[in-house]
Design a protein around this motif. Sequence first.
Motif, mmCIF file in Angstrom:
data_model
loop_
_atom_site.group_PDB
_atom_site.id
_atom_site.type_symbol
_atom_site.label_atom_id
_atom_site.label_comp_id
_atom_site.label_asym_id
_atom_site.label_seq_id
_atom_site.Cartn_x
_atom_site.Cartn_y
_atom_site.Cartn_z
ATOM 1 N N UNK A 201 0.849 -1.186 0.000
ATOM 2 C CA UNK A 201 0.000 0.000 0.000
ATOM 3 C C UNK A 201 0.889 1.242 0.000
ATOM 4 N N UNK A 202 0.375 2.335 -0.532
ATOM 5 C CA UNK A 202 1.128 3.595 -0.566
ATOM 6 C C UNK A 202 1.412 4.091 0.848
ATOM 7 N N UNK A 203 2.542 4.761 0.997
ATOM 8 C CA UNK A 203 2.896 5.370 2.280
ATOM 9 C C UNK A 203 2.064 6.625 2.529
ATOM 10 N N UNK A 204 2.110 7.112 3.749
ATOM 11 C CA UNK A 204 1.398 8.331 4.118
ATOM 12 C C UNK A 204 2.389 9.334 4.708
ATOM 13 N N UNK A 205 2.736 10.391 3.973
ATOM 14 C CA UNK A 205 2.240 10.707 2.627
ATOM 15 C C UNK A 205 3.008 9.921 1.559
ATOM 16 N N UNK A 206 2.377 9.692 0.407
ATOM 17 C CA UNK A 206 3.077 8.979 -0.667
ATOM 18 C C UNK A 206 4.191 9.839 -1.261
ATOM 19 N N UNK A 207 5.256 9.186 -1.709
ATOM 20 C CA UNK A 207 6.361 9.946 -2.313
ATOM 21 C C UNK A 207 7.064 9.056 -3.351
ATOM 22 N N UNK A 208 7.259 9.597 -4.530
ATOM 23 C CA UNK A 208 7.926 8.866 -5.618
ATOM 24 C C UNK A 208 9.422 9.084 -5.474
ATOM 25 N N UNK A 209 10.153 8.013 -5.209
ATOM 26 C CA UNK A 209 11.585 8.131 -4.935
ATOM 27 C C UNK A 209 12.458 7.521 -6.021
ATOM 28 N N UNK A 210 11.851 6.871 -7.001
ATOM 29 C CA UNK A 210 12.627 6.232 -8.067
ATOM 30 C C UNK A 210 12.152 6.743 -9.425
ATOM 31 N N UNK A 211 12.955 6.472 -10.443
ATOM 32 C CA UNK A 211 12.615 6.866 -11.800
ATOM 33 C C UNK A 211 11.778 5.762 -12.441
ATOM 34 N N UNK A 212 10.559 6.092 -12.865
ATOM 35 C CA UNK A 212 9.643 5.085 -13.411
ATOM 36 C C UNK A 212 9.268 5.448 -14.842
ATOM 37 N N UNK A 213 10.152 5.119 -15.755
ATOM 38 C CA UNK A 213 9.902 5.454 -17.155
ATOM 39 C C UNK A 213 8.800 4.593 -17.755
ATOM 40 N N UNK A 214 8.444 3.516 -17.061
ATOM 41 C CA UNK A 214 7.358 2.658 -17.543
ATOM 42 C C UNK A 214 5.989 3.325 -17.419
ATOM 43 N N UNK A 215 5.917 4.412 -16.645
ATOM 44 C CA UNK A 215 4.631 5.095 -16.458
ATOM 45 C C UNK A 215 4.609 6.496 -17.074
ATOM 46 N N UNK A 216 5.569 6.806 -17.912
ATOM 47 C CA UNK A 216 5.557 8.105 -18.576
ATOM 48 C C UNK A 216 4.361 8.195 -19.520
ATOM 49 N N UNK A 217 3.663 9.307 -19.446
ATOM 50 C CA UNK A 217 2.498 9.510 -20.302
ATOM 51 C C UNK A 217 2.934 10.228 -21.580
ATOM 52 N N UNK A 218 2.894 9.501 -22.677
ATOM 53 C CA UNK A 218 3.406 10.008 -23.949
ATOM 54 C C UNK A 218 2.275 10.081 -24.966
ATOM 55 N N UNK A 219 2.188 11.186 -25.660
ATOM 56 C CA UNK A 219 1.206 11.338 -26.743
ATOM 57 C C UNK A 219 1.838 10.830 -28.030
ATOM 58 N N UNK A 220 1.189 9.906 -28.725
ATOM 59 C CA UNK A 220 1.797 9.379 -29.951
ATOM 60 C C UNK A 220 1.991 10.466 -30.992
ATOM 61 N N UNK A 221 3.132 10.440 -31.684
ATOM 62 C CA UNK A 221 3.381 11.436 -32.740
ATOM 63 C C UNK A 221 2.298 11.346 -33.811
ATOM 64 N N UNK A 222 1.955 12.460 -34.463
ATOM 65 C CA UNK A 222 0.919 12.418 -35.506
ATOM 66 C C UNK A 222 1.335 11.540 -36.678
ATOM 67 N N UNK A 223 0.326 10.916 -37.272
ATOM 68 C CA UNK A 223 0.527 10.095 -38.483
ATOM 69 C C UNK A 223 1.432 8.894 -38.260
#
Length: 462
Positions: A201-223
């Motif tokens: 479960x998330x800590x209280x308060x939650x804190x991101x301490x590592x690099x998570x490139x698997x969750x990067x939100x990327x918009x697909x390039x056009x075409x």
Amino acid sequence: MASSPLIFTVRRSQPEFVRPAAPTPREVKLLSDIDDQEGLRFNIPMIFVFRHKSSMTKKDPIKVLRHALSQTLVYYYPLAGRITEGAGGKLMVDCNGEGVMFVEAEADVTLDQFGDSLHPPFPCFQELLNDVEGSEQIIDRPIRLIQVTRFKCGGFMIAISWNHTSGDAAGLKQFMNAWAEMARGAHQPSIQPVWNRELLMARDPPRITCNHREYEQIIPPPNTIKKEDTTSTIVHRSFFFTPAHIAALRCLVPLHLRQCTTFDLITASFWRCRTKALQLEPDEEVRMMCIVNARSRFTTNQQSSLVGYYGNFFAFPAAVTTAGKLCGNPLGYAVELIRKVKVEVTEEYMQSVADLMVIKERCLFTTVGSCIISDQTRAKFTEVNFGWGEAVYGGVAKGGAGPFPGATYIVPHKNVNGEEGLILPICLSSEDMKRFAIELDEMLGSKNHPTMSSSSFIMCAL
């Protein structure tokens, strides 16, 4: 490879609900913040194949399995409940004892008629597991859907639609072992299941301490979305790697990487060949996300809490590069990237993922330019024994994961000639699949590709 695909008919009984054989607690259990992330909210189809055993002739496998399942659910009673969604999208299990959906079926063929097709993609798969369509639905539905199909030879198949939020491959194997033990006459599972979802479960308060490139939100390039990349053109195909093929791949990496794992070699090869097949622009970003079981990454004082844990306990760190670098460099380049990200998974990394899920509202993993691979060799699903011996095949029913076709699995398998190897089931558009096979041919330096099956799923006689 067979000259024509096997087509057969399956007659199903009406679905029934198998409930725990004894009263179980009526309660609501929270899933962990790893369990309920958006990327796990789907069902995975699994197949287990068993041949006839003369000493079991007088026993009906369906009756044995149904009875043992009800006994097993006394211990795994949350799996007899239903997933519900609370405030903020938090998932939980209503342990109401409504039961697992169970379907009895009869097929008009023998297992021998499958030839060397007792592996993904299974002929007439939609006949072997009812209600596979719409499998993205997980709320207020059975957490397990099971179909047991008898064959004319006395063999049988168990097909399971498995809700991924309820657990990972290690957890499923633990459940299957418990079910098999009960079928063989045990009074209780040798490993007692534990919930303990508070570990992730998330800590209280939650804190991101590592690099998570698997969750990067990327918009697909056009075409960049090709017209052929639709579900209607997706085909499923498996590739069979023998020890000789693995040795050939190992020769393609520099000496200091020759001790890398078979997983590293197959993953790097799949990533590289798939990227070439997709014909991406050189500067397009691509990522390979590797499923890493984190149970062994936790500290010693936590290990006792993990015995019997059947929830999701993995991360999928992402190796990231560009299509040009991945395809322009030797295979060792991809191997090094994969080896590097696998070691990033630690206890802190897992806690950081749980925290990220709360901070970013259970976001989906990156799908643009991505693929995911999971190693099922350590799960050893073929060792599941209900009394009819080990399974001829045990593992995923196809490549892809839920709505994401870029997922694959490494599955141990022995072909019809008794040769042991590894299956890689993948799904791509038909043209991309052709290019993938050519790229892998060239990498292996052989004219005859280790393809086990190139057929897409076929319509069956009803």
